[in-house]
Design a protein around this motif. Structure first.
Motif, PDB file in Angstrom:
ATOM      1  N   PRO A   2      11.654  10.811  -9.180  1.00 54.13           N
ATOM      2  CA  PRO A   2      11.930   9.383  -9.373  1.00 54.13           C
ATOM      3  C   PRO A   2      13.378   8.992  -9.122  1.00 54.13           C
ATOM      4  N   ASP A   3      14.290   9.946  -9.174  1.00 56.48           N
ATOM      5  CA  ASP A   3      15.702   9.638  -8.944  1.00 56.48           C
ATOM      6  C   ASP A   3      16.085   9.739  -7.473  1.00 56.48           C
ATOM      7  N   SER A   4      15.688  10.832  -6.823  1.00 54.47           N
ATOM      8  CA  SER A   4      16.103  11.061  -5.436  1.00 54.47           C
ATOM      9  C   SER A   4      15.119  10.503  -4.413  1.00 54.47           C
ATOM     10  N   GLY A   5      13.866  10.330  -4.814  1.00 53.42           N
ATOM     11  CA  GLY A   5      12.843   9.889  -3.875  1.00 53.42           C
ATOM     12  C   GLY A   5      12.282  11.007  -3.021  1.00 53.42           C
ATOM     13  N   GLU A   6      12.737  12.234  -3.230  1.00 56.07           N
ATOM     14  CA  GLU A   6      12.248  13.363  -2.450  1.00 56.07           C
ATOM     15  C   GLU A   6      10.820  13.725  -2.872  1.00 56.07           C
ATOM     16  N   VAL A   7      10.003  14.098  -1.889  1.00 57.73           N
ATOM     17  CA  VAL A   7       8.628  14.506  -2.171  1.00 57.73           C
ATOM     18  C   VAL A   7       8.625  15.868  -2.842  1.00 57.73           C
ATOM     19  N   LEU A   8       7.841  16.004  -3.918  1.00 60.27           N
ATOM     20  CA  LEU A   8       7.772  17.244  -4.678  1.00 60.27           C
ATOM     21  C   LEU A   8       6.529  18.040  -4.296  1.00 60.27           C
ATOM     22  N   PRO A   9       6.576  19.359  -4.438  1.00 59.28           N
ATOM     23  CA  PRO A   9       5.407  20.193  -4.109  1.00 59.28           C
ATOM     24  C   PRO A   9       4.240  19.935  -5.064  1.00 59.28           C
ATOM     25  N   ALA A  10       3.055  20.318  -4.630  1.00 58.80           N
ATOM     26  CA  ALA A  10       1.866  20.212  -5.473  1.00 58.80           C
ATOM     27  C   ALA A  10       2.096  20.964  -6.780  1.00 58.80           C
ATOM     28  N   GLY A  11       1.674  20.359  -7.872  1.00 58.06           N
ATOM     29  CA  GLY A  11       1.804  20.982  -9.190  1.00 58.06           C
ATOM     30  C   GLY A  11       3.022  20.556  -9.962  1.00 58.06           C
ATOM     31  N   GLU A  12       4.028  19.988  -9.272  1.00 57.53           N
ATOM     32  CA  GLU A  12       5.230  19.540  -9.978  1.00 57.53           C
ATOM     33  C   GLU A  12       5.056  18.105 -10.452  1.00 57.53           C
ATOM     34  N   GLU A  13       5.619  17.819 -11.622  1.00 57.98           N
ATOM     35  CA  GLU A  13       5.491  16.493 -12.218  1.00 57.98           C
ATOM     36  C   GLU A  13       6.554  15.554 -11.664  1.00 57.98           C
ATOM     37  N   GLY A  14       6.149  14.340 -11.381  1.00 56.22           N
ATOM     38  CA  GLY A  14       7.071  13.337 -10.883  1.00 56.22           C
ATOM     39  C   GLY A  14       6.384  11.993 -10.804  1.00 56.22           C
ATOM     40  N   GLU A  15       6.972  11.085 -10.035  1.00 59.51           N
ATOM     41  CA  GLU A  15       6.435   9.730  -9.927  1.00 59.51           C
ATOM     42  C   GLU A  15       5.353   9.668  -8.857  1.00 59.51           C
ATOM     43  N   LEU A  16       4.261   9.016  -9.201  1.00 57.84           N
ATOM     44  CA  LEU A  16       3.117   8.877  -8.314  1.00 57.84           C
ATOM     45  C   LEU A  16       3.351   7.740  -7.323  1.00 57.84           C
ATOM     46  N   VAL A  17       3.105   8.035  -6.043  1.00 52.31           N
ATOM     47  CA  VAL A  17       3.293   7.064  -4.961  1.00 52.31           C
ATOM     48  C   VAL A  17       2.001   6.994  -4.155  1.00 52.31           C
ATOM     49  N   PHE A  18       1.582   5.773  -3.791  1.00 51.24           N
ATOM     50  CA  PHE A  18       0.358   5.623  -3.006  1.00 51.24           C
ATOM     51  C   PHE A  18       0.611   4.792  -1.754  1.00 51.24           C
ATOM     52  N   THR A  19      -0.036   5.201  -0.663  1.00 53.40           N
ATOM     53  CA  THR A  19      -0.124   4.397   0.553  1.00 53.40           C
ATOM     54  C   THR A  19      -1.585   4.057   0.779  1.00 53.40           C
ATOM     55  N   THR A  20      -1.890   2.775   0.911  1.00 49.58           N
ATOM     56  CA  THR A  20      -3.268   2.378   1.195  1.00 49.58           C
ATOM     57  C   THR A  20      -3.544   2.613   2.669  1.00 49.58           C
ATOM     58  N   ILE A  21      -4.600   3.371   2.979  1.00 50.08           N
ATOM     59  CA  ILE A  21      -4.877   3.723   4.369  1.00 50.08           C
ATOM     60  C   ILE A  21      -6.223   3.177   4.842  1.00 50.08           C
ATOM     61  N   ASN A  22      -6.804   2.296   4.038  1.00 45.10           N
ATOM     62  CA  ASN A  22      -8.055   1.655   4.452  1.00 45.10           C
ATOM     63  C   ASN A  22      -8.133   0.268   3.826  1.00 45.10           C
ATOM     64  N   LYS A  23      -7.035  -0.472   3.938  1.00 48.01           N
ATOM     65  CA  LYS A  23      -6.950  -1.795   3.337  1.00 48.01           C
ATOM     66  C   LYS A  23      -6.362  -2.756   4.362  1.00 48.01           C
ATOM     67  N   PHE A  24      -6.818  -4.003   4.326  1.00 51.05           N
ATOM     68  CA  PHE A  24      -6.462  -4.929   5.386  1.00 51.05           C
ATOM     69  C   PHE A  24      -5.822  -6.224   4.898  1.00 51.05           C
ATOM     70  N   GLY A  25      -6.206  -6.711   3.735  1.00 46.74           N
ATOM     71  CA  GLY A  25      -5.604  -7.941   3.242  1.00 46.74           C
ATOM     72  C   GLY A  25      -4.150  -7.766   2.869  1.00 46.74           C
ATOM     73  N   GLN A  26      -3.854  -6.684   2.132  1.00 39.07           N
ATOM     74  CA  GLN A  26      -2.501  -6.441   1.643  1.00 39.07           C
ATOM     75  C   GLN A  26      -2.240  -4.937   1.557  1.00 39.07           C
ATOM     76  N   PRO A  27      -2.197  -4.265   2.682  1.00 39.91           N
ATOM     77  CA  PRO A  27      -1.889  -2.829   2.653  1.00 39.91           C
ATOM     78  C   PRO A  27      -0.445  -2.590   2.230  1.00 39.91           C
ATOM     79  N   LEU A  28      -0.215  -1.460   1.561  1.00 42.81           N
ATOM     80  CA  LEU A  28       1.127  -1.133   1.076  1.00 42.81           C
ATOM     81  C   LEU A  28       1.513   0.262   1.529  1.00 42.81           C
TER      82      LEU A  28
END
Length: 447
Positions: A268-294
């Motif tokens: 959450p501080d650096s924004g770097e992606v963490l390996p699987a299994g490590e705790e951190g901030e959850l981030v999502f990209t919508t990959i099948n959305k059309f009205g308001q993809p993020l």
């Protein structure tokens, strides 16, 4: 049993779906949204640069502030004629965050929620009493769409009306409930006063979400109602409920509908992606959305991801139960504190109820925590048994059993969060109830 084949495909097959969805989405927002086109141009990234899933790290993050800054429709990618539904957050910090759905978005949302229902074992023979709020809040309608798609009967009662909720459970033979966990506890509390034995009803499962809650809270609901309780997760900005769900077979981690919502865990501080299994901030990209993809939406929820095949047969990546939010996290004397940590301690103790409030105060230059916890009726009666006279509040302060209870809670909470807290034991019913998300924090520090 899985609802769709996508829930059980191989990792290679899933990644192929995700890459195609990511490439389509980046191209789509670049062409249709001024905000994203500007962000991508500033980073020197074009849609053609996304050649692998690792290239997602080149994309900009999206935050809640971005959505606020573009209120109401600045993050939309379609014309008004293509929008069939609008929703919005509660707007407790100002104007609401608005989200929209095209017809295709509603189909995807319904599919995600059908998987959620199937994960809890809900099917055509069930009667789903939907206690999530309808209206601009996404919970009620999202659950409604999923239950309809799965073929269940729906009782769209929404929130509140506690005694009527209980009456319909009895009269309609409801077999599944959807609710915030705190409101289910309130329903049980009222039902006990009415002499209702929930274990004698047809109820067998509940889907709970929309607020942070602990494993101890789950066990308490299951024991009181005699049902299974599955966690669900979602947020309006991504789709509403249906982003991930627990299966009734394991009740251990939430399966992410990752062919719709691509997950990452970042520092959450650096924004770097963490390996699987490590705790951190959850981030999502919508990959099948059309009205308001993020792109790379920072949820501020703290979790971790694990990959593998579940005993239920699903191969969808799992996210751990959210342990707290990075922006709701309390920092007290340099220590990070989540209310859910305190709740877990309270739920393990007899004589106190799950109704509590965390009060943050500043004494001089130091921040302090005070936790108000309701005692149960039984504890109240027992503690007052030897008192011949006195005010109710005086009784609570004077009885030795209360002092012991406070010391034990203080000790246990300090063991978990690492700092001392003050405990106020208060009479039953004195902490305000919520018919939606429970408010657990009062921050009284000077702004």
């Amino acid at each position: 049993m899985a609802w769709s084949k996508e829930e059980t495909i191989s990792r290679d097959e899933m990644q192929a779906i995700q890459l195609a969805g990511l490439q389509r989405t980046v191209r789509y927002v670049y062409e249709r949204n001024v905000h994203y086109r500007k962000k991508l141009d500033e980073l020197g990234v074009s849609p053609e640069d996304i050649r692998s899933l690792d290239d997602i790290r080149r994309l900009p993050f999206t935050t809640k502030q971005d959505l606020r800054d573009h209120y109401p429709f600045g993050m939309f990618c379609v014309s008004p004629e293509e929008i069939v539904e609008y929703h919005a957050t509660s707007g407790t910090t100002g104007k609401p965050i608005v989200v929209c759905y095209t017809r295709q978005d509603l189909e995807v949302w319904s599919e995600a929620m059908a998987r959620t229902c199937a994960g809890a074992g809900i099917g055509r023979d069930d009667v789903v009493q939907n206690i999530f709020g309808y209206g601009l809040f996404t919970g009620g309608l999202g659950m409604h769409y999923g239950a309809l798609r799965i073929g269940a009967g729906v009782v769209p009662i929404s929130g509140g009306n506690t005694q009527k909720q209980i009456m319909l459970m009895e009269d309609f033979g409801s077999t599944a409930l959807t609710s915030t966990p705190s409101f289910l506890m309130h329903i049980h509390e009222v039902g006990e006063q009415m002499g209702v034995d929930f274990r004698q009803l047809k109820l067998r499962v509940a889907l709970c979400g929309a607020e942070p809650w602990s494993e101890s809270m789950r066990h308490s609901i299951q024991d009181r109602f005699g049902i299974k309780v599955c966690d669900i997760y979602g947020l309006s900005e991504i789709t509403g409920p249906g982003v991930s769900f627990e299966c009734v077979e394991e009740q251990d981690g939430l399966h992410i509908n990752e062919d719709f919502f691509y997950p990452e865990i970042i520092d959450p501080d650096s924004g770097e992606v963490l390996p699987a299994g490590e705790e951190g901030e959850l981030v999502f990209t919508t990959i099948n959305k059309f009205g308001q993809p993020l792109l790379r939406y920072r949820t501020r929820d703290i979790s971790r991801l694990t990959y593998g095949t579940c005993s239920c047969g699903r191969t969808l990546v799992k996210m751990a139960r959210v342990s707290g939010r990075s922006d709701d996290m309390l920092i007290i004397r340099g220590v990070n504190v989540f209310p859910s940590q305190i709740e877990a301690v309270i739920m393990r103790r007899e004589g106190v109820s799950p109704h509590y409030m965390v009060v943050v105060e500043r004494k001089g230059a130091m921040d302090s925590l005070r936790v108000k916890v309701e005692v149960t009726e039984e504890f109240m009666i027992k503690a007052a048994a030897d008192i011949l006279k006195g005010d109710e509040f005086d009784i609570l302060e004077d009885v030795a059993a209360v002092r012991s209870k406070k010391r034990n809670l203080q000790h246990d909470i300090k063991d978990v969060i690492g700092i001392s807290v003050d405990i106020d034991l208060v009479p039953p019913g004195s902490i305000p109830r919520s018919q939606g998300k429970a408010k657990r924090i009062q921050d009284r520090r000077p702004k």
